[in-house]
Design a protein around this motif. Structure first.
Motif, mmCIF file in Angstrom:
data_model
loop_
_atom_site.group_PDB
_atom_site.id
_atom_site.type_symbol
_atom_site.label_atom_id
_atom_site.label_comp_id
_atom_site.label_asym_id
_atom_site.label_seq_id
_atom_site.Cartn_x
_atom_site.Cartn_y
_atom_site.Cartn_z
ATOM 1 N N ASN A 115 -5.483 -61.926 -37.719
ATOM 2 C CA ASN A 115 -4.366 -60.831 -38.118
ATOM 3 C C ASN A 115 -4.810 -59.602 -37.366
ATOM 4 N N THR A 116 -3.844 -58.578 -37.438
ATOM 5 C CA THR A 116 -3.778 -57.332 -36.667
ATOM 6 C C THR A 116 -5.308 -56.421 -36.448
ATOM 7 N N ASP A 117 -5.983 -56.505 -37.512
ATOM 8 C CA ASP A 117 -7.360 -55.682 -37.468
ATOM 9 C C ASP A 117 -8.460 -56.464 -37.626
ATOM 10 N N GLY A 118 -8.276 -58.059 -37.158
ATOM 11 C CA GLY A 118 -9.616 -58.779 -37.134
ATOM 12 C C GLY A 118 -10.072 -59.145 -38.488
ATOM 13 N N THR A 119 -9.676 -58.669 -39.849
ATOM 14 C CA THR A 119 -10.378 -59.080 -40.817
ATOM 15 C C THR A 119 -9.979 -60.369 -41.729
ATOM 16 N N LYS A 120 -9.120 -61.297 -40.844
ATOM 17 C CA LYS A 120 -8.706 -62.356 -41.164
ATOM 18 C C LYS A 120 -8.820 -63.434 -39.926
ATOM 19 N N MET A 121 -9.139 -64.495 -40.163
ATOM 20 C CA MET A 121 -9.080 -65.485 -38.860
ATOM 21 C C MET A 121 -8.727 -66.611 -39.465
ATOM 22 N N PHE A 122 -8.058 -67.208 -38.590
ATOM 23 C CA PHE A 122 -7.363 -68.631 -39.087
ATOM 24 C C PHE A 122 -7.781 -69.622 -37.828
ATOM 25 N N GLY A 139 -13.890 -56.288 -39.059
ATOM 26 C CA GLY A 139 -12.802 -56.692 -38.318
ATOM 27 C C GLY A 139 -13.697 -57.436 -36.810
ATOM 28 N N PHE A 140 -13.037 -58.451 -36.468
ATOM 29 C CA PHE A 140 -13.263 -59.091 -35.176
ATOM 30 C C PHE A 140 -14.667 -59.341 -34.991
ATOM 31 N N ASP A 141 -15.396 -59.516 -35.883
ATOM 32 C CA ASP A 141 -16.888 -59.809 -35.928
ATOM 33 C C ASP A 141 -17.237 -60.914 -36.552
#
Length: 262
Positions: A115-122, A139-141
């Motif tokens: 998602n945009t802020d990197g708090t969800k990954m698929f 986010g993004f980590d």
């Protein structure tokens, strides 16, 4: 093809002046510049970055919004690999940071999206035909990722390869090799795959019989498919019955308007 004979997923920077293709012949990410944003006919090769030290079968590719982080999903290690880029969207400045195993969910992962802020990954894979959703407390980590839920796309395609979303996550798109099509889903809650339902599909078989990657421009009026048969990126416009761009509606997508061969 001059850079990669087994191209997998594709990604762009925000304005479409940079394009990236990951492949598992060279085990690297190839960077291209586009003199006109989101127009693949204007693309030229710039540089590449090897990910072979982390995974010998890289499949999926994604970036953070500002391009200072890059993510590879690999089928050899069944993991997501995180890299930092000291200059956003410049793979020559990339360095490996960390990895996150997804083997408990899928042993053949192929596509990745955030998602945009990197708090969800698929991550989509073919061993079970699921889209697996993860939350990231930072986010993004990827070191902060944890599994949440999954959604099966096997009823539409048993060999799902690539995944992407529209900006608010209320639409999800899966490109699959079995059906050679882009499958569209709606999500009643953005970026929550448990709320997904199938809508329609669009065949890309006339252009590519082994589609792997999928991406859109920001407005959703252009769609891009990367394929293993033609070793190409195919560009499509998305328009309704009156040829007015409607955005994120691949069922109305026109025939391929361009494809660039390297």
């Amino acid at each position: 093809a001059a850079q990669e004979t087994a191209p997998r997923e594709i990604a762009f920077n925000t304005d479409g002046t940079k394009m990236f293709v990951v492949g598992n012949t060279g085990d690297d990410v190839n960077e291209y510049i586009l003199s006109t944003g989101f127009d693949v006919s204007t693309a030229s090769f710039v540089d590449s970055f090897s990910v072979a030290a982390q995974d010998a079968t890289p499949q999926g590719l994604a970036f953070s919004t500002d391009g200072t982080k890059m993510f590879i999903v690999g089928a050899a290690g069944d993991a997501v690999y995180e890299y930092t880029l000291s200059t956003g969207f410049d793979v020559s400045t990339a360095s490996f940071v960390d990895s996150f195993s997804i083997s408990a969910q899928d042993v053949n992962p192929l596509g990745i999206a955030f998602n945009t802020d990197g708090t969800k990954m698929f991550v989509v894979g073919t061993s079970l035909g699921n889209v697996n959703e993860y939350t990231l407390s930072t986010g993004f980590d990827v070191s902060t990722a944890s599994f949440v839920d999954n959604f099966s796309v096997a009823a539409q395609d048993t060999n799902a390869n690539g995944i992407t979303f529209n900006t608010d996550g209320t639409k999800m798109f899966i490109v699959g090799q079995a059906g050679r099509a882009v499958n569209e889903y709606t999500l009643s809650i953005g970026f929550d795959v448990s709320t997904a339902s199938f809508v329609d599909s669009f065949s890309v078989a006339a252009q590519e019989t082994a589609p792997y990657g999928i991406a859109f421009n920001t407005e959703g009026t252009k769609m891009f498919i990367s394929g293993n048969t033609g070793d190409s990126v195919y560009e499509y416009t998305l328009a309704g019955v009156n040829a007015i761009p409607t955005g994120y509606q691949p069922v109305h997508t026109t025939a391929s308007i361009d494809s660039t061969y390297w």
